[in-house]
Design a protein around this motif. Structure first.
Motif, PDB file in Angstrom:
ATOM      1  N   HIS A  76       0.836  -1.204   0.000  1.00 16.72           N
ATOM      2  CA  HIS A  76       0.000   0.000   0.000  1.00 16.72           C
ATOM      3  C   HIS A  76       0.869   1.252   0.000  1.00 16.72           C
ATOM      4  O   HIS A  76       1.910   1.304   0.664  1.00 16.72           O
ATOM      5  N   ILE A  77       0.448   2.253  -0.728  1.00 17.55           N
ATOM      6  CA  ILE A  77       1.132   3.538  -0.746  1.00 17.55           C
ATOM      7  C   ILE A  77       0.076   4.651  -0.747  1.00 17.55           C
ATOM      8  O   ILE A  77      -1.094   4.419  -1.037  1.00 17.55           O
ATOM      9  N   ASN A  78       0.518   5.843  -0.413  1.00 17.13           N
ATOM     10  CA  ASN A  78      -0.330   7.051  -0.458  1.00 17.13           C
ATOM     11  C   ASN A  78      -1.577   6.953   0.420  1.00 17.13           C
ATOM     12  O   ASN A  78      -2.610   7.565   0.116  1.00 17.13           O
ATOM     13  N   LEU A  79      -1.474   6.221   1.528  1.00 19.79           N
ATOM     14  CA  LEU A  79      -2.652   6.067   2.379  1.00 19.79           C
ATOM     15  C   LEU A  79      -3.021   7.369   3.086  1.00 19.79           C
ATOM     16  O   LEU A  79      -4.202   7.636   3.323  1.00 19.79           O
ATOM     17  N   SER A  80      -2.030   8.181   3.432  1.00 20.94           N
ATOM     18  CA  SER A  80      -2.337   9.466   4.071  1.00 20.94           C
ATOM     19  C   SER A  80      -3.104  10.364   3.116  1.00 20.94           C
ATOM     20  O   SER A  80      -4.063  11.048   3.505  1.00 20.94           O
ATOM     21  N   GLN A  81      -2.695  10.364   1.851  1.00 20.10           N
ATOM     22  CA  GLN A  81      -3.401  11.152   0.850  1.00 20.10           C
ATOM     23  C   GLN A  81      -4.808  10.602   0.620  1.00 20.10           C
ATOM     24  O   GLN A  81      -5.771  11.365   0.478  1.00 20.10           O
ATOM     25  N   LEU A  82      -4.926   9.283   0.605  1.00 20.41           N
ATOM     26  CA  LEU A  82      -6.240   8.664   0.450  1.00 20.41           C
ATOM     27  C   LEU A  82      -7.159   9.060   1.595  1.00 20.41           C
ATOM     28  O   LEU A  82      -8.335   9.384   1.385  1.00 20.41           O
ATOM     29  N   GLU A  83      -6.618   9.070   2.796  1.00 17.70           N
ATOM     30  CA  GLU A  83      -7.406   9.454   3.965  1.00 17.70           C
ATOM     31  C   GLU A  83      -7.936  10.875   3.834  1.00 17.70           C
ATOM     32  O   GLU A  83      -9.111  11.151   4.120  1.00 17.70           O
ATOM     33  N   LYS A  84      -7.106  11.781   3.388  1.00 23.60           N
ATOM     34  CA  LYS A  84      -7.532  13.176   3.217  1.00 23.60           C
ATOM     35  C   LYS A  84      -8.584  13.303   2.125  1.00 23.60           C
ATOM     36  O   LYS A  84      -9.541  14.066   2.251  1.00 23.60           O
ATOM     37  N   LEU A  85      -8.409  12.536   1.053  1.00 24.14           N
ATOM     38  CA  LEU A  85      -9.326  12.654  -0.075  1.00 24.14           C
ATOM     39  C   LEU A  85     -10.721  12.131   0.250  1.00 24.14           C
ATOM     40  O   LEU A  85     -11.731  12.710  -0.168  1.00 24.14           O
ATOM     41  N   VAL A  86     -10.794  11.023   0.975  1.00 20.79           N
ATOM     42  CA  VAL A  86     -12.121  10.430   1.201  1.00 20.79           C
ATOM     43  C   VAL A  86     -12.772  10.879   2.505  1.00 20.79           C
ATOM     44  O   VAL A  86     -14.000  10.852   2.630  1.00 20.79           O
ATOM     45  N   LEU A  87     -11.961  11.306   3.480  1.00 19.45           N
ATOM     46  CA  LEU A  87     -12.527  11.667   4.781  1.00 19.45           C
ATOM     47  C   LEU A  87     -12.242  13.108   5.193  1.00 19.45           C
ATOM     48  O   LEU A  87     -12.665  13.543   6.267  1.00 19.45           O
ATOM     49  N   GLY A  88     -11.518  13.841   4.355  1.00 23.28           N
ATOM     50  CA  GLY A  88     -11.193  15.224   4.683  1.00 23.28           C
ATOM     51  C   GLY A  88     -12.401  16.138   4.606  1.00 23.28           C
ATOM     52  O   GLY A  88     -13.417  15.818   3.976  1.00 23.28           O
ATOM     53  N   GLN A  89     -12.281  17.300   5.224  1.00 21.27           N
ATOM     54  CA  GLN A  89     -13.403  18.253   5.273  1.00 21.27           C
ATOM     55  C   GLN A  89     -13.774  18.772   3.894  1.00 21.27           C
ATOM     56  O   GLN A  89     -14.921  19.128   3.649  1.00 21.27           O
ATOM     57  N   ASN A  90     -12.802  18.822   3.004  1.00 20.61           N
ATOM     58  CA  ASN A  90     -13.074  19.360   1.663  1.00 20.61           C
ATOM     59  C   ASN A  90     -13.273  18.254   0.623  1.00 20.61           C
ATOM     60  O   ASN A  90     -13.138  18.489  -0.578  1.00 20.61           O
ATOM     61  N   SER A  91     -13.563  17.062   1.107  1.00 26.58           N
ATOM     62  CA  SER A  91     -13.749  15.931   0.201  1.00 26.58           C
ATOM     63  C   SER A  91     -15.088  16.040  -0.513  1.00 26.58           C
ATOM     64  O   SER A  91     -16.143  16.032   0.121  1.00 26.58           O
ATOM     65  N   GLU A  92     -15.044  16.159  -1.828  1.00 25.13           N
ATOM     66  CA  GLU A  92     -16.267  16.251  -2.622  1.00 25.13           C
ATOM     67  C   GLU A  92     -16.129  15.398  -3.879  1.00 25.13           C
ATOM     68  O   GLU A  92     -15.445  15.781  -4.834  1.00 25.13           O
ATOM     69  N   TYR A  93     -16.773  14.248  -3.831  1.00 23.77           N
ATOM     70  CA  TYR A  93     -16.741  13.327  -4.965  1.00 23.77           C
ATOM     71  C   TYR A  93     -18.128  12.771  -5.202  1.00 23.77           C
ATOM     72  O   TYR A  93     -18.919  12.596  -4.276  1.00 23.77           O
ATOM     73  N   HIS A  94     -18.402  12.486  -6.460  1.00 22.84           N
ATOM     74  CA  HIS A  94     -19.653  11.815  -6.796  1.00 22.84           C
ATOM     75  C   HIS A  94     -19.621  10.372  -6.294  1.00 22.84           C
ATOM     76  O   HIS A  94     -20.657   9.787  -5.973  1.00 22.84           O
ATOM     77  N   GLY A  95     -18.427   9.805  -6.247  1.00 21.43           N
ATOM     78  CA  GLY A  95     -18.259   8.433  -5.801  1.00 21.43           C
ATOM     79  C   GLY A  95     -16.855   7.954  -6.111  1.00 21.43           C
ATOM     80  O   GLY A  95     -15.961   8.746  -6.420  1.00 21.43           O
ATOM     81  N   MET A  96     -16.652   6.643  -6.026  1.00 20.42           N
ATOM     82  CA  MET A  96     -15.341   6.050  -6.277  1.00 20.42           C
ATOM     83  C   MET A  96     -15.439   4.922  -7.297  1.00 20.42           C
ATOM     84  O   MET A  96     -16.515   4.338  -7.494  1.00 20.42           O
ATOM     85  N   ILE A  97     -14.307   4.631  -7.914  1.00 23.34           N
ATOM     86  CA  ILE A  97     -14.177   3.466  -8.779  1.00 23.34           C
ATOM     87  C   ILE A  97     -13.122   2.561  -8.155  1.00 23.34           C
ATOM     88  O   ILE A  97     -11.990   2.996  -7.905  1.00 23.34           O
TER      89      ILE A  97
END
Length: 288
Positions: A49-70
């Motif tokens: 696994h790599i970039n888990l800290s970035q993944l955490e910010k992207l999916v659970l951060g306050q500014n996380s805005e996505y239609h969804g994930m693939i």
């Protein structure tokens, strides 16, 4: 009964591997002969696994805005799971987030993380090309019917991902394009002992009709390197048949190593692979 060696180029899943279980429990009845699978697993890849800290910010951060994930692989599911395990207050995220997957195994794994089953879509698609078309229709329908902003999808993948999904989502009319953000969440490399173990498996089944089941382009390359380097150069490979888990690996085998697989699974599943092998063998016997 006749043993049929099946060399799976993958790590055997624990505690139960679905391919091992399905092939063992479903002998093939062809032209009066019963073929029992002799399952052999040769691990090809190891993952980190790599970039888990970035993944955490992207999916659970306050500014996380996505239609969804693939999510199209078990390894990407595991990476996301490693992030979610650190947070106990993710129920709302799990409840509302839409996740597009490529097959039943990934679908089950994502649901097991806690996502709502009704929001996990695509398990019937079977490959990236079909999934891309499904995403285009679902995404655009949702945005048009709800008049919502066209937020991006977050695509969790590895450094060797194919181009089918990104190109398909961007290669349409501008008003139908799906915005995509990609994040590499795991990296892969061939295990050190693969060449030796694959050569042993080929030697142990020498002289028998056998199948090599390939699960990834990297696995195809690694196996072909062993054969090309002459480890089995004295062997007549006329009784060695190749099965690809899906069209992405099939295209890679044709274009990169000049080998067309004898079977391409209709669906990336034990049943789809085993049925493909059965149909090929039945046709082969009928032609003879």
């Amino acid at each position: 009964m006749s043993p049929l060696p099946i060399i799976f180029l993958k790590t055997k899943s624990s505690p139960t591997d679905p391919y091992d279980k399905y092939f063992a429990e479903n002998p093939l009845e062809i032209a009066g002969t019963t073929y029992n699978a002799e399952n052999i697993f040769v691990p090809v890849l190891q993952h980190q696994h790599i970039n888990l800290s970035q993944l955490e910010k992207l999916v659970l951060g306050q500014n996380s805005e996505y239609h969804g994930m693939i999510i199209t692989s078990q390894r990407a599911v595991e990476a996301l799971g490693a992030v979610l395990d650190k947070h106990r207050e993710t129920q709302e995220f799990l409840k509302i987030t839409k996740v597009y997957v490529v097959g039943p195994a990934t679908c089950t794994a994502v649901i097991n993380l806690g996502f709502s089953a009704s929001n996990v879509l695509g398990k019937e698609c079977g490959n990236g090309k079909v999934l891309s078309q499904f995403i285009l229709e679902d995404y655009n329908t949702c945005c048009e019917s709800a008049a919502t902003d066209r937020l991006p999808l977050l695509f969790l993948n590895n450094e060797k991902r194919g181009d089918i999904i990104p190109k398909s989502l961007s290669g349409v009319e501008e008003h139908r394009c799906v915005p995509l953000q990609e994040l590499v969440v795991y990296e892969t490399k061939v295990v050190n002992c693969f060449s030796e173990e694959f050569a042993k498996a080929m030697e142990a089944t020498k002289g028998q009709e056998r199948w090599v089941v390939v699960f990834s382009p990297t696995g195809a390359d690694a196996a072909w390197d062993v054969l090309r380097d002459g480890i089995n150069k004295e062997e007549d490979d006329s009784e060695t048949f190749w099965a690809s888990i899906g069209p992405t690996t099939e295209v890679h085998m044709i274009e990169k190593i000049g080998k067309r697989p004898d079977v391409v699974a209709a669906r990336p599943s034990p049943e789809g692979t085993w049925n493909g092998i059965r149909d090929f063998m039945l046709k082969k016997i009928e032609q003879n």
